[in-house]
Design an enzyme around this catalytic site. Structure first.
Site, PDB file in Angstrom:
ATOM      1  N   SER A   6       0.849  -1.192   0.000  1.00 56.87           N
ATOM      2  CA  SER A   6       0.000   0.000   0.000  1.00 56.87           C
ATOM      3  C   SER A   6       0.888   1.246   0.000  1.00 56.87           C
ATOM      4  CB  SER A   6      -0.890   0.009   1.243  1.00 56.87           C
ATOM      5  OG  SER A   6      -1.433   1.307   1.414  1.00 56.87           O
ATOM      6  N   HIS A  31      -1.318  -1.216  -4.276  1.00 54.04           N
ATOM      7  CA  HIS A  31      -2.582  -0.789  -3.665  1.00 54.04           C
ATOM      8  C   HIS A  31      -2.538   0.720  -3.416  1.00 54.04           C
ATOM      9  CE1 HIS A  31      -6.247  -1.614  -1.310  1.00 54.04           C
ATOM     10  NE2 HIS A  31      -5.801  -0.732  -0.434  1.00 54.04           N
ATOM     11  N   ASP A  33      -4.581   3.863  -1.842  1.00 60.01           N
ATOM     12  CA  ASP A  33      -5.665   4.241  -0.930  1.00 60.01           C
ATOM     13  C   ASP A  33      -6.108   5.664  -1.190  1.00 60.01           C
ATOM     14  OD1 ASP A  33      -6.147   1.970   0.834  1.00 60.01           O
ATOM     15  OD2 ASP A  33      -4.026   2.210   1.354  1.00 60.01           O
ATOM     16  N   MET A  35      -8.505   8.641  -0.182  1.00 62.58           N
ATOM     17  CA  MET A  35      -9.307   9.112   0.958  1.00 62.58           C
ATOM     18  C   MET A  35      -9.767  10.539   0.710  1.00 62.58           C
ATOM     19  SD  MET A  35      -6.855   7.741   3.961  1.00 62.58           S
ATOM     20  CE  MET A  35      -6.454   6.009   4.106  1.00 62.58           C
ATOM     21  N   HIS A  64      -8.357   1.685  -4.088  1.00 62.08           N
ATOM     22  CA  HIS A  64      -9.328   1.518  -3.002  1.00 62.08           C
ATOM     23  C   HIS A  64      -9.960   2.875  -2.699  1.00 62.08           C
ATOM     24  CE1 HIS A  64      -9.785   0.279   1.541  1.00 62.08           C
ATOM     25  NE2 HIS A  64     -10.953   0.515   0.971  1.00 62.08           N
ATOM     26  N   MET A  66     -11.965   5.051  -0.617  1.00 64.40           N
ATOM     27  CA  MET A  66     -12.602   5.330   0.677  1.00 64.40           C
ATOM     28  C   MET A  66     -13.198   6.723   0.556  1.00 64.40           C
ATOM     29  SD  MET A  66      -9.604   3.741   3.013  1.00 64.40           S
ATOM     30  CE  MET A  66      -8.484   3.805   1.645  1.00 64.40           C
ATOM     31  N   MET A 135     -11.722  -5.324   5.488  1.00 61.08           N
ATOM     32  CA  MET A 135     -10.895  -4.369   6.237  1.00 61.08           C
ATOM     33  C   MET A 135     -10.560  -4.971   7.593  1.00 61.08           C
ATOM     34  SD  MET A 135     -10.265  -1.732   4.313  1.00 61.08           S
ATOM     35  CE  MET A 135      -9.306  -0.926   5.603  1.00 61.08           C
ATOM     36  N   GLY A 140      -8.630   4.753   7.166  1.00 62.04           N
ATOM     37  CA  GLY A 140      -8.299   6.163   7.365  1.00 62.04           C
ATOM     38  C   GLY A 140      -6.805   6.392   7.553  1.00 62.04           C
ATOM     39  N   PHE A 141      -6.164   5.468   8.218  1.00 62.94           N
ATOM     40  CA  PHE A 141      -4.745   5.658   8.538  1.00 62.94           C
ATOM     41  C   PHE A 141      -3.978   4.350   8.427  1.00 62.94           C
ATOM     42  CE2 PHE A 141      -7.301   8.799  10.686  1.00 62.94           C
ATOM     43  CZ  PHE A 141      -6.657   9.989  10.353  1.00 62.94           C
ATOM     44  N   GLY A 142      -2.747   4.459   7.977  1.00 59.28           N
ATOM     45  CA  GLY A 142      -1.859   3.311   7.978  1.00 59.28           C
ATOM     46  C   GLY A 142      -1.300   3.095   9.376  1.00 59.28           C
ATOM     47  N   GLY A 143      -0.655   1.962   9.564  1.00 53.85           N
ATOM     48  CA  GLY A 143       0.073   1.711  10.811  1.00 53.85           C
ATOM     49  C   GLY A 143      -0.772   1.353  12.018  1.00 53.85           C
ATOM     50  N   ASP A 173      -6.806  -6.012   4.369  1.00 53.00           N
ATOM     51  CA  ASP A 173      -6.187  -4.684   4.311  1.00 53.00           C
ATOM     52  C   ASP A 173      -6.245  -4.038   5.687  1.00 53.00           C
ATOM     53  OD1 ASP A 173      -5.356  -2.125   3.648  1.00 53.00           O
ATOM     54  OD2 ASP A 173      -7.044  -1.679   2.323  1.00 53.00           O
ATOM     55  N   GLY A 175      -3.074  -3.368   8.958  1.00 57.99           N
ATOM     56  CA  GLY A 175      -2.303  -4.035  10.005  1.00 57.99           C
ATOM     57  C   GLY A 175      -1.728  -5.378   9.582  1.00 57.99           C
ATOM     58  N   GLY A 195       1.028  -2.092   4.190  1.00 53.58           N
ATOM     59  CA  GLY A 195       1.689  -0.797   4.094  1.00 53.58           C
ATOM     60  C   GLY A 195       2.927  -0.723   4.955  1.00 53.58           C
ATOM     61  N   SER A 196       2.734  -0.347   6.221  1.00 50.78           N
ATOM     62  CA  SER A 196       3.892  -0.105   7.093  1.00 50.78           C
ATOM     63  C   SER A 196       4.796  -1.320   7.279  1.00 50.78           C
ATOM     64  CB  SER A 196       3.439   0.444   8.444  1.00 50.78           C
ATOM     65  OG  SER A 196       2.082   0.266   8.647  1.00 50.78           O
TER      66      SER A 196
HETATM   67  C1  DX5 Z   1      -6.281   1.839   5.727  1.00 48.45           C
HETATM   68  C2  DX5 Z   1      -5.861   1.575   4.300  1.00 48.45           C
HETATM   69  C3  DX5 Z   1      -4.802   0.533   4.189  1.00 48.45           C
HETATM   70  C4  DX5 Z   1      -3.528   0.935   4.841  1.00 48.45           C
HETATM   71  C5  DX5 Z   1      -2.764  -0.300   5.189  1.00 48.45           C
HETATM   72  O1  DX5 Z   1      -7.097   2.949   5.745  1.00 48.45           O
HETATM   73  O2  DX5 Z   1      -6.978   1.138   3.543  1.00 48.45           O
HETATM   74  O3  DX5 Z   1      -4.566   0.139   2.845  1.00 48.45           O
HETATM   75  O4  DX5 Z   1      -2.743   1.755   4.037  1.00 48.45           O
HETATM   76  O5  DX5 Z   1      -1.606   0.108   5.832  1.00 48.45           O
HETATM   77  P1  DX5 Z   1      -1.012  -0.703   7.054  1.00 48.45           P
HETATM   78  O6  DX5 Z   1      -0.514  -2.004   6.470  1.00 48.45           O
HETATM   79  O7  DX5 Z   1       0.069   0.184   7.529  1.00 48.45           O
HETATM   80  O8  DX5 Z   1      -2.100  -0.914   8.027  1.00 48.45           O
HETATM   81 ZN    ZN Z   2      -6.696   0.086   1.304  1.00 50.37          ZN
END
Ligand code: DX5
Ligand code: ZN
Length: 226
Positions: A6, A31, A33, A35, A64, A66, A135, A140-143, A173, A175, A195-196
């Protein structure tokens, strides 16, 4: 088994170099994202950014959305080079026309289900989609940490796929680190957005390969039908 890094977790100051890194690591999909600051409390990037990244790689762009009004974004993202467009089941009776529009654009269709939403909401659409995105964090946020209570949704999605002889991908998707990826693979997932856990590693390519190796033993359980 599909590994989809991501880009949300990439260095936004050098998105082109990061995309090239994903390409060189031989990830399966990228991927993206999107937003809108309304459907989720954050803003990422739009079609103009996707468009400049498109010439850098041939790997499929997994977009994706959102967004509260994906209707106005389908065409711009198709034009920018998206290969898959994922919309959220939370949009209710707008989901069916959205699926038709994505198909009319010649793109693959994904349907995403947020953690508080029952997986049964996705059931009516299973025959029409290419990917079911479960999900595993609130978007909304990575990590954020993986929500393991979502594992039964994956098992249900797999049971429905076998029962109805369908072949949608079961995508997770949020964590997804190495441990969570294995848990999801065991439950029936075949597509891993991360992602992270991947971008956080200095050796990105090795991290992609490691995740692929870890989930591979479960691939035979994910045999697609159709
Ligand atoms: C969450 C996103 C994910 C996110 C995943 O809002 O849809 O795609 O970037 O990132 P990690 O792997 O860091 O949770
Ligand atoms: Zn996503």
């Amino acid at each position: 088994m599909i590994i989809a890094p991501s880009l949300l977790a990439a260095n936004f100051g050098k998105l082109a170099a990061e995309t090239t890194r994903v390409n060189q690591a031989k990830a399966d999909w990228l991927h993206l994202d999107i937003m809108d600051g309304h459907f989720v409390p954050n803003i990422s990037f739009g079609p103009a950014v996707v468009k400049v990244l498109r010439p850098l790689t041939r790997i499929p762009f997994d977009v994706h959305l959102m967004c509260s009004r994906p209707e106005i974004l389908l065409h711009p993202f198709a034009e920018s080079g998206a290969n898959h467009l994922i919309v959220h089941v939370e949009l209710g009776d707008r989901v069916t026309p959205l699926i038709w529009k994505i198909k009319a654009l010649g793109l693959k269709v994904g349907l995403a289900v947020n953690p508080p939403t029952a997986i049964s909401n996705a059931k009516p659409y299973l025959g029409q989609i290419d990917q079911l995105l479960i999900m595993t964090v609130n978007p909304g946020f990575g990590g954020q940490p993986f929500i393991s209570e979502m594992l039964p949704k994956i098992q249900q999605a797999r049971a429905w796929r076998i029962e109805n002889r369908l072949n949608y991908h079961i995508q997770v998707d949020g964590g997804i680190n190495f441990t969570a990826a294995v848990e999801c693979a065991r439950a029936g997932a075949d597509t891993f957005v991360s992602g992270s856990a991947l971008f956080g590693k200095r050796q990105f390519e090795r991290a992609v390969q490691k995740m692929r190796q870890l989930v591979k033993p479960f691939a035979h359980d994910q045999k697609l039908h159709g």
